[in-house]
Design a protein around this motif. Sequence first.
Motif, PDB file in Angstrom:
ATOM      1  N   ILE A   2      35.431  40.540  51.575  1.00 52.32           N
ATOM      2  CA  ILE A   2      35.191  39.135  51.887  1.00 52.32           C
ATOM      3  C   ILE A   2      33.795  38.755  51.408  1.00 52.32           C
ATOM      4  O   ILE A   2      32.834  39.455  51.669  1.00 52.32           O
ATOM      5  N   GLY A   3      33.726  37.657  50.676  1.00 55.68           N
ATOM      6  CA  GLY A   3      32.453  37.195  50.142  1.00 55.68           C
ATOM      7  C   GLY A   3      32.130  37.756  48.767  1.00 55.68           C
ATOM      8  O   GLY A   3      31.174  37.317  48.138  1.00 55.68           O
ATOM      9  N   ARG A   4      32.903  38.709  48.297  1.00 55.72           N
ATOM     10  CA  ARG A   4      32.651  39.298  46.983  1.00 55.72           C
ATOM     11  C   ARG A   4      33.296  38.483  45.877  1.00 55.72           C
ATOM     12  O   ARG A   4      34.291  37.801  46.088  1.00 55.72           O
ATOM     13  N   THR A   5      32.719  38.599  44.708  1.00 53.01           N
ATOM     14  CA  THR A   5      33.249  37.919  43.528  1.00 53.01           C
ATOM     15  C   THR A   5      34.126  38.883  42.746  1.00 53.01           C
ATOM     16  O   THR A   5      33.743  40.034  42.505  1.00 53.01           O
ATOM     17  N   TYR A   6      35.303  38.428  42.374  1.00 48.24           N
ATOM     18  CA  TYR A   6      36.251  39.188  41.562  1.00 48.24           C
ATOM     19  C   TYR A   6      36.629  38.335  40.361  1.00 48.24           C
ATOM     20  O   TYR A   6      36.291  37.149  40.292  1.00 48.24           O
ATOM     21  N   LEU A   7      37.346  38.933  39.427  1.00 50.73           N
ATOM     22  CA  LEU A   7      37.819  38.206  38.263  1.00 50.73           C
ATOM     23  C   LEU A   7      39.322  38.012  38.362  1.00 50.73           C
ATOM     24  O   LEU A   7      40.069  38.949  38.636  1.00 50.73           O
ATOM     25  N   GLU A   8      39.741  36.782  38.136  1.00 54.17           N
ATOM     26  CA  GLU A   8      41.160  36.436  38.063  1.00 54.17           C
ATOM     27  C   GLU A   8      41.382  35.899  36.656  1.00 54.17           C
ATOM     28  O   GLU A   8      40.894  34.822  36.309  1.00 54.17           O
ATOM     29  N   ARG A  21      47.851  43.336  56.830  1.00 51.93           N
ATOM     30  CA  ARG A  21      47.830  44.788  57.038  1.00 51.93           C
ATOM     31  C   ARG A  21      49.260  45.284  57.241  1.00 51.93           C
ATOM     32  O   ARG A  21      50.093  44.607  57.806  1.00 51.93           O
ATOM     33  N   GLY A  22      49.513  46.467  56.771  1.00 50.21           N
ATOM     34  CA  GLY A  22      50.847  47.029  56.913  1.00 50.21           C
ATOM     35  C   GLY A  22      51.478  47.259  55.559  1.00 50.21           C
ATOM     36  O   GLY A  22      50.796  47.477  54.566  1.00 50.21           O
ATOM     37  N   ARG A  23      52.784  47.182  55.519  1.00 46.86           N
ATOM     38  CA  ARG A  23      53.513  47.556  54.320  1.00 46.86           C
ATOM     39  C   ARG A  23      53.620  46.444  53.287  1.00 46.86           C
ATOM     40  O   ARG A  23      53.891  46.710  52.137  1.00 46.86           O
ATOM     41  N   GLY A  24      53.465  45.218  53.666  1.00 44.16           N
ATOM     42  CA  GLY A  24      53.642  44.113  52.737  1.00 44.16           C
ATOM     43  C   GLY A  24      52.435  43.903  51.836  1.00 44.16           C
ATOM     44  O   GLY A  24      51.462  44.655  51.893  1.00 44.16           O
ATOM     45  N   PRO A  25      52.472  42.883  51.017  1.00 42.54           N
ATOM     46  CA  PRO A  25      51.330  42.613  50.143  1.00 42.54           C
ATOM     47  C   PRO A  25      50.124  42.146  50.933  1.00 42.54           C
ATOM     48  O   PRO A  25      50.266  41.517  51.978  1.00 42.54           O
ATOM     49  N   ARG A  26      48.946  42.461  50.445  1.00 44.17           N
ATOM     50  CA  ARG A  26      47.710  42.007  51.076  1.00 44.17           C
ATOM     51  C   ARG A  26      47.327  40.687  50.421  1.00 44.17           C
ATOM     52  O   ARG A  26      46.963  40.643  49.255  1.00 44.17           O
ATOM     53  N   ASN A  27      47.425  39.615  51.166  1.00 42.04           N
ATOM     54  CA  ASN A  27      47.095  38.297  50.636  1.00 42.04           C
ATOM     55  C   ASN A  27      45.635  37.964  50.897  1.00 42.04           C
ATOM     56  O   ASN A  27      45.054  38.415  51.881  1.00 42.04           O
ATOM     57  N   VAL A  28      45.061  37.165  50.017  1.00 45.48           N
ATOM     58  CA  VAL A  28      43.680  36.729  50.160  1.00 45.48           C
ATOM     59  C   VAL A  28      43.602  35.242  49.869  1.00 45.48           C
ATOM     60  O   VAL A  28      44.381  34.693  49.099  1.00 45.48           O
ATOM     61  N   LEU A  29      42.668  34.580  50.533  1.00 43.76           N
ATOM     62  CA  LEU A  29      42.338  33.195  50.233  1.00 43.76           C
ATOM     63  C   LEU A  29      41.134  33.251  49.315  1.00 43.76           C
ATOM     64  O   LEU A  29      40.098  33.814  49.673  1.00 43.76           O
ATOM     65  N   ILE A  30      41.283  32.702  48.102  1.00 42.76           N
ATOM     66  CA  ILE A  30      40.195  32.732  47.132  1.00 42.76           C
ATOM     67  C   ILE A  30      39.741  31.312  46.824  1.00 42.76           C
ATOM     68  O   ILE A  30      40.479  30.351  47.035  1.00 42.76           O
ATOM     69  N   ARG A  43      46.290  42.046  44.733  1.00 43.57           N
ATOM     70  CA  ARG A  43      46.597  42.811  43.523  1.00 43.57           C
ATOM     71  C   ARG A  43      46.435  41.916  42.292  1.00 43.57           C
ATOM     72  O   ARG A  43      46.898  40.785  42.270  1.00 43.57           O
ATOM     73  N   GLY A  44      45.773  42.423  41.303  1.00 42.77           N
ATOM     74  CA  GLY A  44      45.540  41.657  40.087  1.00 42.77           C
ATOM     75  C   GLY A  44      44.114  41.164  39.964  1.00 42.77           C
ATOM     76  O   GLY A  44      43.668  40.830  38.870  1.00 42.77           O
ATOM     77  N   LEU A  45      43.389  41.098  41.075  1.00 43.94           N
ATOM     78  CA  LEU A  45      41.974  40.729  41.007  1.00 43.94           C
ATOM     79  C   LEU A  45      41.182  41.964  40.593  1.00 43.94           C
ATOM     80  O   LEU A  45      41.463  43.074  41.036  1.00 43.94           O
ATOM     81  N   ARG A  46      40.208  41.783  39.737  1.00 45.26           N
ATOM     82  CA  ARG A  46      39.417  42.897  39.225  1.00 45.26           C
ATOM     83  C   ARG A  46      37.952  42.715  39.551  1.00 45.26           C
ATOM     84  O   ARG A  46      37.454  41.587  39.591  1.00 45.26           O
ATOM     85  N   ARG A  47      37.238  43.816  39.753  1.00 42.09           N
ATOM     86  CA  ARG A  47      35.796  43.772  39.974  1.00 42.09           C
ATOM     87  C   ARG A  47      35.115  43.505  38.644  1.00 42.09           C
ATOM     88  O   ARG A  47      35.472  44.097  37.633  1.00 42.09           O
ATOM     89  N   PRO A  48      34.123  42.621  38.623  1.00 37.81           N
ATOM     90  CA  PRO A  48      33.391  42.408  37.366  1.00 37.81           C
ATOM     91  C   PRO A  48      32.544  43.629  37.042  1.00 37.81           C
ATOM     92  O   PRO A  48      32.112  44.358  37.934  1.00 37.81           O
ATOM     93  N   LYS A  49      32.314  43.846  35.754  1.00 40.11           N
ATOM     94  CA  LYS A  49      31.455  44.955  35.349  1.00 40.11           C
ATOM     95  C   LYS A  49      30.030  44.626  35.738  1.00 40.11           C
ATOM     96  O   LYS A  49      29.545  43.533  35.493  1.00 40.11           O
TER      97      LYS A  49
END
Length: 62
Positions: A2-8, A21-30, A43-49
């Motif tokens: 939370i609060g981190r920058t990722y690349l979409e 939490r649990g078996r389903g997908p982990r959703n995020v509000l971006i 899934r699909g968000l990447r950490r910037p270099k």
Amino acid sequence: MIGRTYLERGRPVVVLTRWGRGRGPRNVLIERETGERVVRPFRGLRRPKEPPRIGAEQDALF
């Protein structure tokens, strides 16, 4: 996470909150750079270099 920058698809987004939490997908509000807020799977968000730290080669010596 939370609060981190990722690349979409190469564009920066900030994670505002997460749930699923649990078996389903982990959703995020971006928030995209346009200010648009979207709920999507984490899934699909990447950490910037990160640029190399100054003095990092000295840390390896010790």
